[in-house]
Design a protein around this motif. Structure first.
Motif, PDB file in Angstrom:
ATOM      1  N   GLN A  73      36.001  38.112  -1.977  1.00 38.37           N
ATOM      2  CA  GLN A  73      36.060  38.445  -3.461  1.00 38.37           C
ATOM      3  C   GLN A  73      36.770  37.490  -4.174  1.00 38.37           C
ATOM      4  OE1 GLN A  73      37.768  42.621  -3.765  1.00 38.37           O
ATOM      5  NE2 GLN A  73      37.945  42.177  -6.123  1.00 38.37           N
ATOM      6  N   VAL A  74      37.926  36.996  -3.808  1.00 39.40           N
ATOM      7  CA  VAL A  74      38.732  36.112  -4.559  1.00 39.40           C
ATOM      8  C   VAL A  74      37.645  34.749  -4.879  1.00 39.40           C
ATOM      9  CG1 VAL A  74      40.696  34.410  -4.553  1.00 39.40           C
ATOM     10  CG2 VAL A  74      40.853  36.979  -4.039  1.00 39.40           C
ATOM     11  N   ILE A  75      37.171  34.213  -3.806  1.00 38.95           N
ATOM     12  CA  ILE A  75      36.189  32.969  -3.697  1.00 38.95           C
ATOM     13  C   ILE A  75      35.335  33.212  -4.748  1.00 38.95           C
ATOM     14  CG2 ILE A  75      34.615  31.653  -2.417  1.00 38.95           C
ATOM     15  CD1 ILE A  75      36.269  31.926  -0.002  1.00 38.95           C
ATOM     16  N   ASP A  76      34.495  34.438  -4.614  1.00 37.63           N
ATOM     17  CA  ASP A  76      33.390  34.692  -5.451  1.00 37.63           C
ATOM     18  C   ASP A  76      33.767  34.726  -7.006  1.00 37.63           C
ATOM     19  OD1 ASP A  76      31.854  34.876  -3.338  1.00 37.63           O
ATOM     20  OD2 ASP A  76      31.520  36.896  -3.445  1.00 37.63           O
ATOM     21  N   GLU A 114      38.739  43.481   8.426  1.00 34.61           N
ATOM     22  CA  GLU A 114      37.781  43.555   7.275  1.00 34.61           C
ATOM     23  C   GLU A 114      38.603  43.259   5.804  1.00 34.61           C
ATOM     24  OE1 GLU A 114      34.933  46.712   7.515  1.00 34.61           O
ATOM     25  OE2 GLU A 114      34.242  45.934   9.603  1.00 34.61           O
ATOM     26  N   ARG A 115      39.654  43.807   5.912  1.00 38.57           N
ATOM     27  CA  ARG A 115      40.532  43.945   4.612  1.00 38.57           C
ATOM     28  C   ARG A 115      40.980  42.448   4.110  1.00 38.57           C
ATOM     29  NH1 ARG A 115      43.351  47.984   6.603  1.00 38.57           N
ATOM     30  NH2 ARG A 115      45.304  46.687   6.624  1.00 38.57           N
ATOM     31  N   LEU A 116      41.154  41.678   5.208  1.00 43.41           N
ATOM     32  CA  LEU A 116      41.498  40.201   4.792  1.00 43.41           C
ATOM     33  C   LEU A 116      40.358  39.344   4.318  1.00 43.41           C
ATOM     34  CD1 LEU A 116      44.146  39.371   7.810  1.00 43.41           C
ATOM     35  CD2 LEU A 116      44.493  39.266   5.223  1.00 43.41           C
ATOM     36  N   VAL A 117      39.176  39.552   5.181  1.00 44.74           N
ATOM     37  CA  VAL A 117      38.026  38.915   4.728  1.00 44.74           C
ATOM     38  C   VAL A 117      37.323  39.364   3.698  1.00 44.74           C
ATOM     39  CG1 VAL A 117      35.601  38.334   5.902  1.00 44.74           C
ATOM     40  CG2 VAL A 117      37.430  38.318   7.271  1.00 44.74           C
ATOM     41  N   ALA A 128      26.030  30.282   2.377  1.00 44.81           N
ATOM     42  CA  ALA A 128      26.316  30.358   1.087  1.00 44.81           C
ATOM     43  C   ALA A 128      25.518  31.366   0.264  1.00 44.81           C
ATOM     44  CB  ALA A 128      25.864  28.913   0.514  1.00 44.81           C
ATOM     45  N   ALA A 129      24.317  31.753   0.982  1.00 42.49           N
ATOM     46  CA  ALA A 129      23.262  32.741   0.486  1.00 42.49           C
ATOM     47  C   ALA A 129      23.653  34.362   0.960  1.00 42.49           C
ATOM     48  CB  ALA A 129      21.972  32.374   0.714  1.00 42.49           C
ATOM     49  N   ALA A 130      24.522  34.238   2.017  1.00 42.01           N
ATOM     50  CA  ALA A 130      24.512  35.555   2.534  1.00 42.01           C
ATOM     51  C   ALA A 130      25.466  36.426   1.507  1.00 42.01           C
ATOM     52  CB  ALA A 130      25.595  35.555   3.856  1.00 42.01           C
ATOM     53  N   ASP A 131      25.275  37.853   1.415  1.00 41.40           N
ATOM     54  CA  ASP A 131      26.059  38.680   0.461  1.00 41.40           C
ATOM     55  C   ASP A 131      27.335  39.035   1.318  1.00 41.40           C
ATOM     56  OD1 ASP A 131      25.571  40.815   2.290  1.00 41.40           O
ATOM     57  OD2 ASP A 131      23.727  41.379   1.247  1.00 41.40           O
ATOM     58  N   ARG A 132      28.226  39.590   0.509  1.00 44.77           N
ATOM     59  CA  ARG A 132      29.619  39.923   0.983  1.00 44.77           C
ATOM     60  C   ARG A 132      29.644  40.761   2.183  1.00 44.77           C
ATOM     61  NH1 ARG A 132      33.764  41.469  -3.076  1.00 44.77           N
ATOM     62  NH2 ARG A 132      32.527  40.020  -4.452  1.00 44.77           N
ATOM     63  N   ALA A 133      28.790  41.699   2.129  1.00 45.22           N
ATOM     64  CA  ALA A 133      28.825  42.830   3.250  1.00 45.22           C
ATOM     65  C   ALA A 133      28.419  42.201   4.532  1.00 45.22           C
ATOM     66  CB  ALA A 133      27.838  43.770   2.905  1.00 45.22           C
ATOM     67  N   THR A 134      27.533  41.166   4.390  1.00 42.14           N
ATOM     68  CA  THR A 134      27.051  40.528   5.766  1.00 42.14           C
ATOM     69  C   THR A 134      27.997  39.676   6.183  1.00 42.14           C
ATOM     70  OG1 THR A 134      24.626  40.456   4.997  1.00 42.14           O
ATOM     71  CG2 THR A 134      25.489  38.896   6.537  1.00 42.14           C
ATOM     72  N   LEU A 135      28.789  38.971   5.643  1.00 40.82           N
ATOM     73  CA  LEU A 135      30.019  38.015   5.906  1.00 40.82           C
ATOM     74  C   LEU A 135      31.122  39.023   6.442  1.00 40.82           C
ATOM     75  CD1 LEU A 135      29.789  35.483   3.208  1.00 40.82           C
ATOM     76  CD2 LEU A 135      28.868  35.178   5.499  1.00 40.82           C
ATOM     77  N   VAL A 136      31.462  39.910   5.721  1.00 40.76           N
ATOM     78  CA  VAL A 136      32.550  40.900   6.103  1.00 40.76           C
ATOM     79  C   VAL A 136      32.178  41.620   7.654  1.00 40.76           C
ATOM     80  CG1 VAL A 136      33.839  43.020   5.848  1.00 40.76           C
ATOM     81  CG2 VAL A 136      33.694  41.613   3.969  1.00 40.76           C
ATOM     82  N   ALA A 137      30.802  41.832   7.919  1.00 37.65           N
ATOM     83  CA  ALA A 137      30.614  42.398   9.213  1.00 37.65           C
ATOM     84  C   ALA A 137      30.583  41.257  10.343  1.00 37.65           C
ATOM     85  CB  ALA A 137      29.080  42.880   8.936  1.00 37.65           C
ATOM     86  N   ALA A 138      30.400  40.130   9.818  1.00 40.12           N
ATOM     87  CA  ALA A 138      30.191  38.941  10.594  1.00 40.12           C
ATOM     88  C   ALA A 138      31.633  38.430  11.168  1.00 40.12           C
ATOM     89  CB  ALA A 138      29.471  37.752  10.215  1.00 40.12           C
ATOM     90  N   TYR A 139      32.640  38.266  10.201  1.00 40.03           N
ATOM     91  CA  TYR A 139      33.780  37.734  10.052  1.00 40.03           C
ATOM     92  C   TYR A 139      35.055  38.733  10.494  1.00 40.03           C
ATOM     93  CZ  TYR A 139      32.099  33.354   8.675  1.00 40.03           C
ATOM     94  OH  TYR A 139      31.276  32.041   8.546  1.00 40.03           O
ATOM     95  N   GLY A 140      34.835  39.946  10.078  1.00 43.63           N
ATOM     96  CA  GLY A 140      35.875  41.024  10.149  1.00 43.63           C
ATOM     97  C   GLY A 140      36.365  41.150  11.519  1.00 43.63           C
ATOM     98  N   PRO A 141      35.506  41.486  12.609  1.00 41.51           N
ATOM     99  CA  PRO A 141      35.531  41.684  13.989  1.00 41.51           C
ATOM    100  C   PRO A 141      36.364  40.438  14.315  1.00 41.51           C
ATOM    101  CG  PRO A 141      33.480  42.685  13.468  1.00 41.51           C
ATOM    102  CD  PRO A 141      33.886  41.895  12.066  1.00 41.51           C
ATOM    103  N   THR A 142      36.026  39.194  13.927  1.00 41.30           N
ATOM    104  CA  THR A 142      36.609  38.000  14.715  1.00 41.30           C
ATOM    105  C   THR A 142      38.060  38.129  14.411  1.00 41.30           C
ATOM    106  OG1 THR A 142      34.683  36.655  14.429  1.00 41.30           O
ATOM    107  CG2 THR A 142      36.842  35.528  14.482  1.00 41.30           C
ATOM    108  N   ILE A 143      38.588  38.448  13.137  1.00 42.24           N
ATOM    109  CA  ILE A 143      39.868  38.413  12.528  1.00 42.24           C
ATOM    110  C   ILE A 143      40.668  39.455  13.285  1.00 42.24           C
ATOM    111  CG2 ILE A 143      41.274  38.778  10.586  1.00 42.24           C
ATOM    112  CD1 ILE A 143      39.971  36.105  10.638  1.00 42.24           C
ATOM    113  N   GLN A 144      39.816  40.619  13.391  1.00 37.18           N
ATOM    114  CA  GLN A 144      40.518  41.860  13.959  1.00 37.18           C
ATOM    115  C   GLN A 144      41.108  41.361  15.480  1.00 37.18           C
ATOM    116  OE1 GLN A 144      41.417  44.412  12.157  1.00 37.18           O
ATOM    117  NE2 GLN A 144      42.453  45.122  13.770  1.00 37.18           N
ATOM    118  N   ARG A 145      40.013  40.821  16.123  1.00 32.23           N
ATOM    119  CA  ARG A 145      40.178  40.394  17.592  1.00 32.23           C
ATOM    120  C   ARG A 145      41.247  39.559  17.637  1.00 32.23           C
ATOM    121  NH1 ARG A 145      38.133  36.138  20.157  1.00 32.23           N
ATOM    122  NH2 ARG A 145      38.843  36.163  22.353  1.00 32.23           N
ATOM    123  N   TYR A 146      41.480  38.698  16.902  1.00 37.31           N
ATOM    124  CA  TYR A 146      42.444  37.627  16.781  1.00 37.31           C
ATOM    125  C   TYR A 146      43.936  38.398  16.400  1.00 37.31           C
ATOM    126  CZ  TYR A 146      39.064  33.864  16.535  1.00 37.31           C
ATOM    127  OH  TYR A 146      38.206  32.830  16.801  1.00 37.31           O
TER     128      TYR A 146
END
Lengths: 201, 201
Positions: free
Chosen positions: B100-103, B92-95, B176-194
């Motif tokens: 944040q940087v992209i935005d 979650e920290r990485l994502v 593109a329209a999703a807010d950051r919290a939604t994307l962190v919730a989607a991608y954070g667990p993926t990165i954590q599992r990897y």
């Protein structure tokens, strides 16, 4: 049958000329107008043929796009086949199929050229976004039973585009060297979770 | 202090000339020789300065690369800070940080130009692969306690590159329209599992 009423034996020389003219007109119009706004009628007009002849040769606007862009496969055939057994195990099926196609195509993979165009040119990016949306993402979204189905399909797309980028274009060494079973085990559960898991924050 | 023994007050005109010469030489040599084979000594030679002056200005070859390519941030600073609290919650920290940087960068994101170069030019792809490998992936791999740490870092890279491609370049609409919290919730667990999960087939 071509849209002609004259009796014919075998293939007339004019057929391949008309087919090539349609493909050329399609490439030009898709790349300027995008996939959604380019109509079969307008492409036929540019090529100087009847719209019925376009449908005769290519079946649909998606089929015309696949032929014009020299896609290695037609999503309108492939995606329904992958979706048919249901969403159970769909993540592994999608990833396994994608990796098999990539391995078989090797360096000649025309998808790499399309990724390159999309990255360099906003018009090409729009064309790819609209085609992938209709031909792949909308079909996957329609098969998903969970909340926010189209977002889920786009999450899958983001991982699959990332595999192509990291493994084929950046050529990160351990991804490039990993065997297919390792990659299916790594990516399959990701895709499956995007399709059917909880996305709640 | 610059590598000069003459006493000085303030900045000499010659300083910025030497600095610019080093940056120009670095860009040329990194893009032809790659990141790994381009030495600080060779770049200094091309620029007509002492290698010590390069280190004085930029601290390291990684620092020189970041300055030459106008990276928005220096991975040698950022990555250790993200890794410092440990691997728990690292996904979650990485994502979250990346989004944040992209935005914040918006359209002016120089990473987009680098992705475009890497996609279009094998030399640029090699340069990025070698720099990302040393500056980011090796550091993440060193922090991972599980089997195949470098493969795990590359799996993370494949999802993160995919987010940039799908959201910023293809501009898939729901991503593109999703807010950051939604994307962190989607991608954070993926990165954590990897990073920390089982990758067994």
């Amino acid at each position: 049958m071509p849209a002609t009423e004259s009796p014919r034996r075998g293939r007339r020389p004019g057929d391949s000329g008309a087919r090539d003219a349609i493909l050329g007109a399609a490439r030009a119009r898709f790349s300027t107008a995008g996939f959604r706004d380019a109509t079969v009628r307008a492409i036929a007009g540019d090529a100087g043929v009847d719209p019925a002849l376009v449908m005769h040769y290519f079946g649909s606007k998606q089929g015309l796009f696949v032929a014009a862009m020299e896609f290695p496969l037609d999503p309108s055939q492939v995606v329904p086949r992958l979706l048919a057994p249901g969403v159970d195990g769909l993540g592994e099926r999608l990833v396994g199929f994608l990796l098999q196609v990539i391995d078989e195509l090797g360096e000649a993979n025309p998808m790499l050229g399309l990724v390159r165009s999309a990255v360099g040119h906003p018009d090409a990016a729009r064309m790819m976004r609209e085609f992938l949306g209709e031909a792949i993402l909308d079909r996957i979204a329609a098969a998903v039973q969970a909340d926010r189905p189209r977002l889920r399909a786009e999450l899958c797309a983001s991982q699959i585009v990332g595999v192509i980028m990291a493994r084929q274009i950046l050529a990160l060494p351990e991804l490039a060297a990993a065997d297919r079973a390792t990659l299916v085990a790594a990516y399959g559960p990701t895709i499956q979770r995007y399709l059917t898991g909880s996305l709640a924050p």
